[in-house]
Design a protein around this motif. Structure first.
Motif, mmCIF file in Angstrom:
data_model
loop_
_atom_site.group_PDB
_atom_site.id
_atom_site.type_symbol
_atom_site.label_atom_id
_atom_site.label_comp_id
_atom_site.label_asym_id
_atom_site.label_seq_id
_atom_site.Cartn_x
_atom_site.Cartn_y
_atom_site.Cartn_z
ATOM 1 N N ALA A 136 0.838 -1.204 0.000
ATOM 2 C CA ALA A 136 0.000 0.000 0.000
ATOM 3 C C ALA A 136 0.873 1.254 0.000
ATOM 4 O O ALA A 136 0.584 2.228 -0.715
ATOM 5 N N ALA A 137 1.957 1.233 0.786
ATOM 6 C CA ALA A 137 2.880 2.374 0.793
ATOM 7 C C ALA A 137 3.564 2.522 -0.561
ATOM 8 O O ALA A 137 3.776 3.640 -1.048
ATOM 9 N N LYS B 155 2.435 9.367 -6.098
ATOM 10 C CA LYS B 155 3.017 10.673 -5.792
ATOM 11 C C LYS B 155 4.052 11.105 -6.818
ATOM 12 O O LYS B 155 4.209 12.299 -7.082
ATOM 13 N N VAL B 156 4.784 10.161 -7.403
ATOM 14 C CA VAL B 156 5.821 10.533 -8.374
ATOM 15 C C VAL B 156 5.305 10.473 -9.805
ATOM 16 O O VAL B 156 6.076 10.611 -10.752
ATOM 17 N N GLY B 157 3.985 10.277 -9.985
ATOM 18 C CA GLY B 157 3.383 10.371 -11.304
ATOM 19 C C GLY B 157 3.459 9.134 -12.160
ATOM 20 O O GLY B 157 3.342 9.224 -13.394
ATOM 21 N N VAL C 141 12.485 7.774 -12.470
ATOM 22 C CA VAL C 141 12.323 8.888 -11.538
ATOM 23 C C VAL C 141 13.652 9.174 -10.853
ATOM 24 O O VAL C 141 14.361 8.254 -10.430
ATOM 25 N N SER C 142 14.006 10.433 -10.720
ATOM 26 C CA SER C 142 15.291 10.777 -10.112
ATOM 27 C C SER C 142 15.309 10.390 -8.642
ATOM 28 O O SER C 142 14.264 10.404 -7.971
ATOM 29 N N PRO C 143 16.488 10.050 -8.109
ATOM 30 C CA PRO C 143 16.565 9.779 -6.666
ATOM 31 C C PRO C 143 16.055 10.941 -5.821
ATOM 32 O O PRO C 143 15.408 10.728 -4.799
ATOM 33 N N ALA C 144 16.337 12.176 -6.252
ATOM 34 C CA ALA C 144 15.886 13.329 -5.464
ATOM 35 C C ALA C 144 14.369 13.365 -5.362
ATOM 36 O O ALA C 144 13.806 13.680 -4.307
ATOM 37 N N ARG C 145 13.679 13.046 -6.455
ATOM 38 C CA ARG C 145 12.217 13.053 -6.431
ATOM 39 C C ARG C 145 11.690 11.915 -5.556
ATOM 40 O O ARG C 145 10.715 12.092 -4.817
#
Length: 532
Positions: A276-277, A284-286, A300-304
């Motif tokens: 679920a998480a 959240k990251v699209g 997705v970038s590590p920062a994101r």
């Protein structure tokens, strides 16, 4: 002032993420570039500080009485298509790899590593060994897993030459994947929720294959850790794939009976909760609507990812690497059997209470019932907790710290010790120096005493710099290193004229007194005996 449970939990885990920063002074983020490799003339004798491993030769730093080797790859960089896959063997090299500089810390927010890190090429370890490359007999090996809530930390923060030299052991400190990059869980993703644990096992396999090159004994390996590192040791004791990779265990401030209901423990989650998480992070990251969400996530970038990952990070059970919750495995006797040294600090919870109070929670006789009700997993127990831990006008902070420390550390540690003792040799300690170096640079609202992480400066030079210790504290540090390394050598910490450590009771560690005390002294474990 009432502090809702979710607020306390979020503050607690945020503090847990920073807990590695309490102890190791902040270290600069290493530049994520591969160490240089130079040619080694085959006809020339091996230069000082060079050892030959299965992957290639490495050149370390030669110091007065010891050698260090930093940034040694134990797995291939988990980047691109290898993000969220099991660790792969590193690529061999020719020539000599420069192992005189720290490697990148695994991706993490700002904390122990100044400015944080976005490095994914981070699966490196460090070796510290006494100066004789070929000792008369192979030395015991201590493999150290850092703490930091499975969200922050790096092996290079733990400078280990005092332990290596005084104890005549080889010490290995390990980086492993953290946060979402180490513990993402998704349906159909092999290794879900356990990538960081798989990294630890890959480091242990490196030790088994190559530690002899540094003078270590691959047949005598102690896996040790503190806080999240200790919970990791518990998970490895429960993991079938860790069988044969280590032979003794040291568990500091992270008892195997930890449960998710205890908000200060990165203990294991069931797969359904973790998935679920993972679904929430994907949205959240699209990537939730992508045709191939996992492929999207890998771009997705590590920062994101760091910006959107949850505060909580937990290994996941019900998986091939961790079939069973370590707490359940402890209860049923399914943990691997070996000698165990474990313990906690007398005032373990004080640093958490101080952080929560700095964030706005007020602890007075009037607010105490609401604070307890919001903190305790079973609010019906509030009257019992208040009776056992009464608050007066000026002691709210230490009393709140005692509740956190007893429920999350002292009493679960006692429970872990009792359950293990019927099946294997167990040595339990309590670090109790009330004047230990303070783990925070921020002035606390009350004295922290022997709180979480404060035993670490007695074993390591944190951040590469020793803490200021009094002469009695230095003697205690030497005694602790002696206990820890004798245990690593033989499974028994006793010897060399140190105060005897019995198998029953608790060895109290104070600068002016080291010796056994009765289990449970100074704690209210009867209150927490049947808690999760």
């Amino acid at each position: 002032m009432r502090a809702p449970a979710v607020v306390i939990r979020s503050l607690a885990v945020a503090l847990a993420s920073a807990s590695a920063a309490f102890a190791p002074l902040p270290v600069a983020a290493a530049t994520p570039t591969a160490p240089a490799v130079t040619a080694l003339p085959t006809a020339a004798p091996t230069p000082p500080g060079v050892v030959h491993t299965h992957d290639g030769a490495v050149r370390g730093s030669v110091h007065d009485g010891y050698r260090t080797y930093q940034g040694i790859p134990y797995a291939a960089p988990p980047v691109g298509a290898l993000r969220w896959t099991a660790p792969r063997p590193p690529s061999p090299w020719t020539g000599v790899r420069d192992a005189r500089h720290t490697a990148p810390a695994c991706a993490q927010p700002d904390g122990e590593v100044r400015g944080g890190s976005t490095a994914e090429d981070c699966l490196y370890l460090n070796v510290t060994a006494p100066d004789a490359a070929t000792p008369a007999r192979p030395r015991p090996v201590v493999v150290w897993l850092h703490g930091g809530g499975l969200t922050t930390g790096t092996g290079s923060s733990y400078e280990a030459h005092r332990m290596a030299v005084r104890g005549d052991v080889v010490v290995v400190t390990v980086n492993y994947r953290l946060g979402a990059l180490g513990f993402l869980t998704r349906p159909g993703l092999a290794g879900s929720g356990t990538f960081g644990l798989a990294d630890q096992q890959a480091a242990l396999r490196y030790v088994r294959a190559d530690i002899a090159a540094y003078g270590g004994d691959p047949r005598n390996v102690t896996l040790a850790g503190q806080s999240a590192g200790a919970y990791s040791v518990c998970a490895q004791l429960a993991s079938p794939s860790a069988a044969g990779l280590f032979h003794r265990a040291i568990i500091e401030s992270g008892p195997c009976s930890g449960q998710p209901e205890r908000p200060f423990a990165p203990s294991a989650y069931p797969r359904v909760t973790a998935e679920a998480a993972g679904t929430e992070l994907t949205a959240k990251v699209g990537c939730a609507q992508a045709a191939h969400p996992l492929a999207c996530l890998r771009k997705v970038s590590p920062a994101r990812l760091l910006a959107h990952q949850g505060i909580d990070q937990h290994p996941v059970y019900g998986t091939p690497l961790l079939p069973k919750d370590p707490a359940s495995a402890l209860a049923t006797g399914d943990l691997r059997r070996m000698p165990v040294l474990l313990g906690s600090n007398h005032d373990e919870g004080n640093v958490w209470a101080a952080g929560i109070m700095r964030a706005g929670t007020v602890v007075t006789p009037e607010t105490w019932p609401d604070v307890v009700r919001s903190y305790t997993p079973d609010p019906a127990r509030t009257p019992e907790v208040i009776r056992a831990y009464p608050v007066t006008a000026d002691d709210g902070g230490p009393v709140f710290g005692a509740v956190i420390g007893d429920s999350n550390y002292a009493c679960p540690t006692a429970s872990t010790a009792r359950r293990l003792a019927g099946r294997m040799p167990v040595w339990r300690y309590e670090f109790s120096d009330p004047n230990a170096p303070r783990p925070t640079t921020t002035e606390p609202p009350f004295p922290l005493g022997a709180t979480h992480t404060t035993e670490l400066p007695y074993l390591f030079d944190l951040g590469g710099r020793p803490r200021a210790l009094t002469e009695p504290q230095k003697r205690l540090a030497d005694m602790m290193i002696g206990y820890w390394t004798r245990f690593a050598r033989s499974g028994d910490p006793n010897g060399e004229g140190a105060p005897r450590w019995p198998r029953t009771g608790v060895q109290t560690l104070l600068p002016d007194r080291v010796g056994p005390t009765r289990p449970g002294m100074g704690h209210h474990c009867d209150v927490w005996a049947d808690q999760p």
